[in-house]
Scaffold this active site. Structure first.
Site, PDB file in Angstrom:
ATOM      1  N   GLU A 123       0.830  -1.201   0.000  1.00 20.56           N
ATOM      2  CA  GLU A 123       0.000   0.000   0.000  1.00 20.56           C
ATOM      3  C   GLU A 123       0.866   1.253   0.000  1.00 20.56           C
ATOM      4  O   GLU A 123       1.853   1.348   0.725  1.00 20.56           O
ATOM      5  CB  GLU A 123      -0.919   0.002   1.226  1.00 20.56           C
ATOM      6  N   HIS A 139      -8.345   2.895  -3.245  1.00 22.65           N
ATOM      7  CA  HIS A 139      -9.205   3.153  -2.098  1.00 22.65           C
ATOM      8  C   HIS A 139     -10.236   4.218  -2.483  1.00 22.65           C
ATOM      9  O   HIS A 139      -9.945   5.114  -3.272  1.00 22.65           O
ATOM     10  CB  HIS A 139      -8.394   3.696  -0.924  1.00 22.65           C
ATOM     11  N   PRO A 166       2.428  11.164  -2.335  1.00 24.33           N
ATOM     12  CA  PRO A 166       3.327  12.088  -1.635  1.00 24.33           C
ATOM     13  C   PRO A 166       2.801  13.518  -1.687  1.00 24.33           C
ATOM     14  O   PRO A 166       2.048  13.895  -2.588  1.00 24.33           O
ATOM     15  CB  PRO A 166       4.642  11.955  -2.406  1.00 24.33           C
ATOM     16  N   LYS A 167       3.235  14.313  -0.733  1.00 22.86           N
ATOM     17  CA  LYS A 167       2.752  15.685  -0.625  1.00 22.86           C
ATOM     18  C   LYS A 167       3.452  16.641  -1.581  1.00 22.86           C
ATOM     19  O   LYS A 167       2.937  17.726  -1.853  1.00 22.86           O
ATOM     20  CB  LYS A 167       2.927  16.196   0.811  1.00 22.86           C
TER      21      LYS A 167
END
Length: 646
Positions: free
Chosen positions: A21, A82, A25-26
């Site tokens: 999983e 998801h 990333p930011k």
């Protein structure tokens, strides 16, 4: 691309499988580095499928879909997306499902997400509560709209689902009727929340398999496991997920908690023992394991190899256009026209930088443009595995961010930021939030909330679900004074000059070393106060600051500044710098920090005095981070903040 259940069914009876999983990333650099990491891990580990997380309320939807496109279409990995449904409009859900189908994604993990807000509290997404309140609503909707096109997974909780407003209900038996309902509605497989207690999981699976409904007898149930990346992370994740950590395991981790490398080693041992315990337990059908990687690779690579989970490479695993010969290696698929998504050449994880300078080492750094070039000499799976496990010089490059990456880690790391990747959340239910923070109507009320948290009277604020750690407690009086001024602190650290790494308060890393820290503090400050204080800061060349508001205005003493604020020197090792503050990381956190004000606001009726106060603060205040580079003078930063601004 196959459904997960079809891929499981195609495995030989005695073949275990695993999945990995990842979260978006930011930062752009983090995404580039994760793409290189994923390409290597796809070669080295060959997971049956990968999961891509979806932020609460759709907060990471575009990034999640971009990452899912990369894994599904560019790397050819079977991808499970998801999808959380609460606080989401039907429009957003329709767009996500349509995009997933367009990308060829045939697997969805249907989740509830954050507890739904009542309609009277003014949800920002139109009509979100009317249709989607529970995960079962999403399962039913997908089946109604798409028939059997999607393979649908649902979540289960071996330790019981945690609801902070009803903690007495954390019991797997209490959850059972809801899991039966989700499965009957059309779930094809079950994936569990992380756990550490094998016996508890054994009882949980036995309860499901023996349930009188009969819906769980043949369904794949995939246990969720989290490699232990650091002592702090395992404690925080266990707290947030309410997963029970057996006392014996915690004792083993407590013995090495200040040495990050030893924690990882013990963690690999612990996870390997858990997997062996699950193997001995057995399960109907094929046995699988799902790993919450936290976007890191070293620990999970060691675990899957030690436990013989990596399947042997066969001719069928190679793309049809590859000519198989003794010298053949598995190559990444062609990445098409998306230059910004291509893999870096040379060392697989050279750090992506904006530009190269005279001081740059091109063996370790690469520009965004050059990162788009294909590698002419792709790695063989065996070599890729060795690198993923951190072996050799390339392995050290590959796992350069292996030390804990909290919010102020290296923004170039895929693991930078929140550890779970589920986006902004208050981490508490609406009733619990109101119990903690009440109904503030003035800025003095906000002062009081922050002061109570610093003093230990309040266990959490919206920006931190925990109290102060021991090292921050050493500057508690300074923080109380700042909050009394209406400068609300959300992060800080004291100055440390060459303390032994074994120190019980400030120490970290291997015991044979010394650690250092530059003091910094971060707080919210009103627009009026910021204008006056900026003039003070500009007179101090030994201070670096970054400041921004919710509208995106950005000011800095030096926008190019890169500030290592925590580092350690250890015998026989390079200097380790796990904490860096720079403009990119600050901007990423800025977006999250102001989103939390909005999340807090939305738990109150929209026209209430409390909601209006929080809205006004979010639009007026600035987030300010100050680093004082004179770490030899422990009080220098506090003299500046508290004495020069009286």
């Amino acid at each position: 691309m196959e459904k997960i259940t079809d891929k499981i069914a195609a495995l030989a009876d005695d073949t275990p499988f695993f999945s990995l999983e990842f979260f978006p990333p930011k930062t752009a650099a983090g995404l580039s580095n994760l793409q290189a990491r994923l390409a290597r891990m796809s070669q080295a580990l060959r997971p049956l499928f990968v999961n891509i997380t979806w932020g609460a309320g759709g907060s990471t939807s575009s990034k999640s879909l971009e990452l899912a496109e990369f894994t599904q279409q560019q790397l050819g990995l079977t991808t499970c997306l998801h999808l959380t449904c609460t606080n989401m409009s039907q429009r957003l859900i329709d767009e996500a499902l349509s995009r997933a189908k367009t990308l060829g994604i045939r697997n969805i993990l249907a989740l509830r997400g954050d507890p739904p807000r009542n309609a009277e509290y003014g949800d920002p997404n139109e009509g979100a509560q009317q249709q989607f309140v529970w995960a079962v609503d999403l399962v039913k909707y997908i089946r109604e709209q798409y028939g059997d096109y999607f393979c649908i997974g649902v979540a289960a909780y071996p330790d019981g689902h945690a609801d902070t407003s009803h903690p007495e209900r954390q019991d797997a038996e209490f959850d059972l009727p809801y899991l039966v309902e989700k499965t009957k509605a059309g779930a094809d497989f079950i994936m569990t929340q992380l756990f550490f207690d094998v016996e508890a999981y054994r009882k949980f699976e036995a309860m499901l398999r023996g349930d009188e409904s009969g819906v769980f007898k043949g369904i794949p149930i995939i246990p969720g496991l989290m490699p232990i990346q650091s002592y702090q992370v395992v404690r925080r994740v266990a707290k947030l997920s309410h997963a029970k950590v057996p006392a014996e395991l915690m004792t083993r981790l407590d013995a090495v908690k200040s040495d990050d490398e030893e924690v990882k080693k013990v963690g690999v041992d612990i996870l390997s023992e858990i997997i062996e315990g699950l193997k001995k337990m057995g399960t109907p059908g094929k046995q699988g394991f799902h790993f919450y990687t936290l976007n890191l690779e070293k620990a999970v690579s060691q675990i899957v190899e030690r436990n013989h989970l990596i399947k042997e490479l066969t001719v069928e695993d190679l793309p049809s256009e590859v000519i198989v010969s003794p010298s053949s290696t598995l190559t990444p698929p062609e990445l098409g026209s998306f230059d910004r998504r291509r893999l870096s050449s040379g060392p697989q994880n050279r750090v992506v930088v904006e530009k190269l300078t005279a001081l740059s080492n091109q063996d370790y750094e690469i520009t965004q443009k050059d990162a788009g070039k294909r590698d002419d000499k792709p790695l063989a799976p065996k070599t890729a595995l060795e690198i993923s496990e951190g072996e050799g010089s390339l392995g050290r490059e590959a796992t350069w961010d292996d030390f804990p990456n909290g919010r102020w880690g290296d923004a170039r790391s895929p693991a930078f930021g929140e550890i779970d990747g589920y986006g902004v959340s208050l981490h508490v239910s609406i009733p619990e939030a109101i119990k903690l923070w009440g109904f503030p109507v003035t800025t003095n009320d906000i002062n009081t909330i922050f002061q109570k948290h610093v003093s230990g009277e309040l266990r959490a604020i919206p920006w931190s679900e925990e109290g102060l750690n021991p090292e921050t407690s050493t500057i508690k009086e300074h923080l109380l004074a700042l909050n009394a001024k209406g400068w609300w602190t959300v992060a800080s650290q004291p100055a440390v000059n060459g303390v032994k790494s074994s120190d019980p308060v400030f120490g970290w890393g291997p015991r044979s070393g010394f650690v250092f820290q530059k003091p910094f503090v971060e707080f919210f400050i009103s627009n009026t106060s910021w204008k006056a204080f900026r003039e003070v800061l500009d007179k101090h060349p030994e201070v670096t600051y970054f400041a921004s508001n919710s509208a995106g205005a950005f000011e800095a003493s030096d926008s190019e500044a890169v500030n290592p604020v925590t580092w350690g020197t250890f015998a026989g090792k390079e200097i380790i710098t796990p904490t860096i503050i720079e403009a990119e990381s600050f901007r990423a956190w800025r977006d999250e920090a102001f989103s939390i004000w909005r999340e807090w606001q939305h738990i109150y009726p929209p026209r209430s005095p409390t909601a209006q106060l929080l809205k006004d603060i979010e639009s007026d205040y600035w987030l300010l981070n100050i680093v004082h580079h004179n770490y030899l003078e422990a009080n220098a930063i506090w003299d500046l903040l508290l004495n020069e601004t009286k």
